[in-house]
Motif scaffolding. Structure first.
Motif, PDB file in Angstrom:
ATOM      1  N   GLY A  54       4.425  22.982  -1.393  1.00 11.10           N
ATOM      2  CA  GLY A  54       4.986  22.168  -0.331  1.00 11.10           C
ATOM      3  C   GLY A  54       5.903  20.872  -0.935  1.00 11.10           C
ATOM      4  O   GLY A  54       6.244  20.895  -1.955  1.00 11.10           O
ATOM      5  N   THR A  55       5.910  20.094   0.178  1.00 12.31           N
ATOM      6  CA  THR A  55       6.934  18.904   0.091  1.00 12.31           C
ATOM      7  C   THR A  55       6.171  17.727  -0.131  1.00 12.31           C
ATOM      8  O   THR A  55       5.129  17.612   1.091  1.00 12.31           O
ATOM      9  CB  THR A  55       8.061  18.643   1.086  1.00 12.31           C
ATOM     10  N   TYR A  56       6.079  16.893  -1.011  1.00 13.49           N
ATOM     11  CA  TYR A  56       5.301  15.657  -1.083  1.00 13.49           C
ATOM     12  C   TYR A  56       6.103  14.425  -0.741  1.00 13.49           C
ATOM     13  O   TYR A  56       7.089  14.330  -1.132  1.00 13.49           O
ATOM     14  CB  TYR A  56       4.618  15.492  -2.539  1.00 13.49           C
ATOM     15  N   PHE A  57       5.566  13.618   0.055  1.00 14.38           N
ATOM     16  CA  PHE A  57       5.978  12.451   0.513  1.00 14.38           C
ATOM     17  C   PHE A  57       5.249  11.247   0.132  1.00 14.38           C
ATOM     18  O   PHE A  57       3.796  11.190   0.283  1.00 14.38           O
ATOM     19  CB  PHE A  57       6.289  12.401   2.085  1.00 14.38           C
ATOM     20  N   CYS A  58       5.924  10.254  -0.389  1.00 15.15           N
ATOM     21  CA  CYS A  58       4.951   8.813  -0.271  1.00 15.15           C
ATOM     22  C   CYS A  58       5.482   8.163   0.874  1.00 15.15           C
ATOM     23  O   CYS A  58       6.652   8.277   1.662  1.00 15.15           O
ATOM     24  CB  CYS A  58       5.329   8.148  -1.443  1.00 15.15           C
ATOM     25  N   GLY A  59       4.705   7.376   1.225  1.00 18.60           N
ATOM     26  CA  GLY A  59       4.838   6.757   2.705  1.00 18.60           C
ATOM     27  C   GLY A  59       4.267   5.173   2.461  1.00 18.60           C
ATOM     28  O   GLY A  59       3.370   5.148   1.925  1.00 18.60           O
ATOM     29  N   THR A  60       5.069   3.966   3.221  1.00 17.83           N
ATOM     30  CA  THR A  60       4.504   3.026   2.896  1.00 17.83           C
ATOM     31  C   THR A  60       4.873   1.911   4.285  1.00 17.83           C
ATOM     32  O   THR A  60       6.063   2.016   4.758  1.00 17.83           O
ATOM     33  CB  THR A  60       4.943   2.177   1.666  1.00 17.83           C
ATOM     34  N   PRO A  61       3.990   1.061   4.895  1.00 16.01           N
ATOM     35  CA  PRO A  61       4.362   0.265   5.714  1.00 16.01           C
ATOM     36  C   PRO A  61       5.372  -0.962   5.096  1.00 16.01           C
ATOM     37  O   PRO A  61       5.341  -1.302   3.864  1.00 16.01           O
ATOM     38  CB  PRO A  61       3.066  -0.498   6.199  1.00 16.01           C
ATOM     39  N   LEU A  94      -4.544   0.987  -1.856  1.00 17.44           N
ATOM     40  CA  LEU A  94      -4.102  -0.064  -1.471  1.00 17.44           C
ATOM     41  C   LEU A  94      -4.125  -1.216  -2.446  1.00 17.44           C
ATOM     42  O   LEU A  94      -3.441  -2.398  -2.139  1.00 17.44           O
ATOM     43  CB  LEU A  94      -5.675  -0.418  -0.737  1.00 17.44           C
ATOM     44  N   LYS A  95      -4.436  -0.962  -3.561  1.00 15.90           N
ATOM     45  CA  LYS A  95      -4.102  -2.462  -4.603  1.00 15.90           C
ATOM     46  C   LYS A  95      -3.612  -1.955  -5.902  1.00 15.90           C
ATOM     47  O   LYS A  95      -3.561  -0.800  -6.190  1.00 15.90           O
ATOM     48  CB  LYS A  95      -5.610  -2.714  -5.204  1.00 15.90           C
ATOM     49  N   GLY A  96      -2.880  -3.001  -6.432  1.00 18.62           N
ATOM     50  CA  GLY A  96      -2.242  -2.484  -7.639  1.00 18.62           C
ATOM     51  C   GLY A  96      -3.224  -2.075  -8.761  1.00 18.62           C
ATOM     52  O   GLY A  96      -4.092  -2.614  -8.948  1.00 18.62           O
ATOM     53  N   GLY A  97      -2.679  -0.932  -9.439  1.00 22.38           N
ATOM     54  CA  GLY A  97      -3.336  -0.569 -10.655  1.00 22.38           C
ATOM     55  C   GLY A  97      -4.389   0.602 -10.131  1.00 22.38           C
ATOM     56  O   GLY A  97      -5.177   1.450 -10.819  1.00 22.38           O
ATOM     57  N   GLU A  98      -4.686   0.611  -8.697  1.00 20.14           N
ATOM     58  CA  GLU A  98      -5.685   1.540  -8.233  1.00 20.14           C
ATOM     59  C   GLU A  98      -5.375   3.086  -8.590  1.00 20.14           C
ATOM     60  O   GLU A  98      -4.381   3.414  -8.433  1.00 20.14           O
ATOM     61  CB  GLU A  98      -5.760   1.285  -6.673  1.00 20.14           C
ATOM     62  N   GLN A  99      -6.530   3.706  -8.849  1.00 19.12           N
ATOM     63  CA  GLN A  99      -6.154   5.045  -8.882  1.00 19.12           C
ATOM     64  C   GLN A  99      -7.288   5.733  -7.870  1.00 19.12           C
ATOM     65  O   GLN A  99      -8.328   5.480  -7.929  1.00 19.12           O
ATOM     66  CB  GLN A  99      -6.639   5.559 -10.135  1.00 19.12           C
ATOM     67  N   PHE A 132      -1.219   3.240  -8.483  1.00 18.31           N
ATOM     68  CA  PHE A 132      -0.284   2.452  -7.893  1.00 18.31           C
ATOM     69  C   PHE A 132      -0.255   1.251  -8.683  1.00 18.31           C
ATOM     70  O   PHE A 132      -1.030   0.259  -9.093  1.00 18.31           O
ATOM     71  CB  PHE A 132      -0.949   2.091  -6.441  1.00 18.31           C
ATOM     72  N   ASN A 133       1.048   1.192  -8.945  1.00 20.14           N
ATOM     73  CA  ASN A 133       1.609  -0.085  -9.798  1.00 20.14           C
ATOM     74  C   ASN A 133       2.283  -1.225  -9.140  1.00 20.14           C
ATOM     75  O   ASN A 133       3.403  -1.095  -8.757  1.00 20.14           O
ATOM     76  CB  ASN A 133       2.356   0.382 -11.175  1.00 20.14           C
ATOM     77  N   GLU A 134       1.634  -2.274  -8.469  1.00 23.17           N
ATOM     78  CA  GLU A 134       2.474  -3.283  -7.682  1.00 23.17           C
ATOM     79  C   GLU A 134       3.542  -3.903  -8.419  1.00 23.17           C
ATOM     80  O   GLU A 134       4.664  -3.930  -7.892  1.00 23.17           O
ATOM     81  CB  GLU A 134       1.238  -4.323  -7.219  1.00 23.17           C
ATOM     82  N   LYS A 135       3.131  -4.174  -9.778  1.00 26.77           N
ATOM     83  CA  LYS A 135       4.227  -4.810 -10.334  1.00 26.77           C
ATOM     84  C   LYS A 135       5.674  -4.103 -10.603  1.00 26.77           C
ATOM     85  O   LYS A 135       6.881  -4.566 -10.318  1.00 26.77           O
ATOM     86  CB  LYS A 135       3.850  -5.142 -11.803  1.00 26.77           C
ATOM     87  N   LYS A 136       5.494  -2.898 -10.974  1.00 20.75           N
ATOM     88  CA  LYS A 136       6.359  -1.855 -10.924  1.00 20.75           C
ATOM     89  C   LYS A 136       7.023  -1.265  -9.543  1.00 20.75           C
ATOM     90  O   LYS A 136       8.077  -0.629  -9.610  1.00 20.75           O
ATOM     91  CB  LYS A 136       6.358  -0.851 -11.800  1.00 20.75           C
ATOM     92  N   SER A 191       0.907  -1.033  -0.075  1.00 22.76           N
ATOM     93  CA  SER A 191       0.014   0.204  -0.018  1.00 22.76           C
ATOM     94  C   SER A 191       0.820   1.224   0.072  1.00 22.76           C
ATOM     95  O   SER A 191       1.971   1.235   0.350  1.00 22.76           O
ATOM     96  CB  SER A 191      -0.803  -0.011   1.276  1.00 22.76           C
ATOM     97  N   VAL A 192       0.414   2.266  -0.674  1.00 22.20           N
ATOM     98  CA  VAL A 192       1.086   3.393  -0.391  1.00 22.20           C
ATOM     99  C   VAL A 192       0.156   4.598   0.121  1.00 22.20           C
ATOM    100  O   VAL A 192      -1.071   4.709  -0.356  1.00 22.20           O
ATOM    101  CB  VAL A 192       1.696   3.806  -2.067  1.00 22.20           C
TER     102      VAL A 192
END
Lengths: 110, 112
Positions: A84-91, A49-54, A64-68, A30-31
Motif C-alpha cells: 500500500g501507500t504509507y503516509f506520515c501526517g502531522t498537525p 507523541l514524544k521525541g524518541g518515542e517508539q 520519532f526524533n524531535e531533534k532531527k 507529534s507524528v
C-alpha cells in the motif's frame, strides 16, 4: 511545506524488512502514520507523541526524533498485506491545519 | 469505531454543473477535512473546519467552497465543475486538530 518521505517507492519480498522515513523542515510535535491500500481510504496505524518515542503495531513499529524533525516507520518480516501507500501526517503548530507527507508506495511480492 | 460516511462512491457530472459532495461523521469530532487525491500527488488539502460554521482554506481551495452548518456534516461544493476537478475526494474527521484523522471511503468524481 509538507514532510518529505523516503523512499518514494519500495518493492520487497515477503519476509524482508523496510524502513520509511518522514522528514520535516519544521518542528514536529507529534507524528501519525497511515496506510492506504489500493482503492481504499487511508487508515490510521499509530501515533507518536514524544521525541524518541517508539511504538509498535503487529510487526510494524515507529520512532520519532524531535531533534532531527523526523520519524521512521519500520516494517519487519513484511507480509503481502503490508502492500500500500504509507503516509506520515502531522498537525502544524499555531494553526488547526494538518499536513500529510509525500507518501511511500510499498509493494510486497510473494 | 468512528464512522465517516461520504454520500457517493462514484459520481459523474457535466462541466459547469454545481456539484455537492456530502460527508457525515458520527463521533462528535470537532475537525473535518476535505482532500483530493490524484496519482503521484498524494493527499492535497482543499478546505478544513475546526468548528460549526468555521472554515479555513487548505492548499488548493480554488474552485471549491464548503459548508458546515451542523457539527456532524461537512459539505464540499464545486461551484462550476471543470474537467480538471476529476479526482478522488476524501473526507476526514478528527476529535482535535492534533489527533489522527479518520477517513471516509472516498468519492470518485468524473467531470465530463
Amino acid at each position: 511545506q509538507q514532510p518529505v518521505q523516503s523512499p518514494q517507492a519500495v518493492i520487497l519480498r515477503e519476509g524482508e524488512d523496510a524502513v520509511i522515513n518522514c522528514s520535516s523542515s519544521k518542528a514536529l510535535y507529534s507524528v501519525h502514520w497511515y496506510r492506504q491500500k489500493h482503492g481504499e481510504a487511508p487508515v490510521f496505524l499509530m501515533i507518536l507523541l514524544k521525541g524518541g518515542e517508539q511504538k509498535g503495531h503487529e510487526k510494524i513499529s515507529a520512532s520519532f526524533n524531535e531533534k532531527k524533525q523526523q520519524s521512521s516507520l519500520y516494517l519487519t518480516a513484511s507480509q503481502l498485506s503490508y502492500s500500500g501507500t504509507y503516509f506520515c501526517g502531522t498537525p502544524t503548530s499555531g494553526t488547526y491545519k494538518y499536513i500529510f507527507g509525500t507518501g511511500t508506495r510499498l509493494k510486497v511480492l510473494a | 469505531d468512528v464512522k465517516v460516511t461520504q454520500s457517493s462512491r462514484y459520481l459523474v457530472k457535466r462541466t459547469g454543473e454545481k456539484v455537492f459532495l456530502e460527508c457525515v461523521q458520527d463521533m462528535d469530532h470537532e475537525n473535518m477535512f476535505w482532500y483530493r487525491q490524484d496519482p503521484g500527488l498524494g493527499l492535497r488539502l482543499i478546505y478544513f473546519s475546526y468548528d460549526v460554521k468555521m472554515k479555513e482554506k487548505g492548499d488548493i481551495p480554488e474552485g471549491y467552497s464548503v459548508s458546515r452548518e451542523k457539527k456532524e456534516r461537512f459539505s464540499l461544493i464545486l461551484e462550476s465543475a471543470s474537467t480538471n476537478q476529476t479526482s478522488m475526494y476524501l473526507c476526514a474527521s478528527s476529535r482535535q486538530y492534533n489527533q489522527p484523522q479518520h477517513f471516509g471511503d472516498g468519492t470518485r468524481l468524473s467531470i465530463l
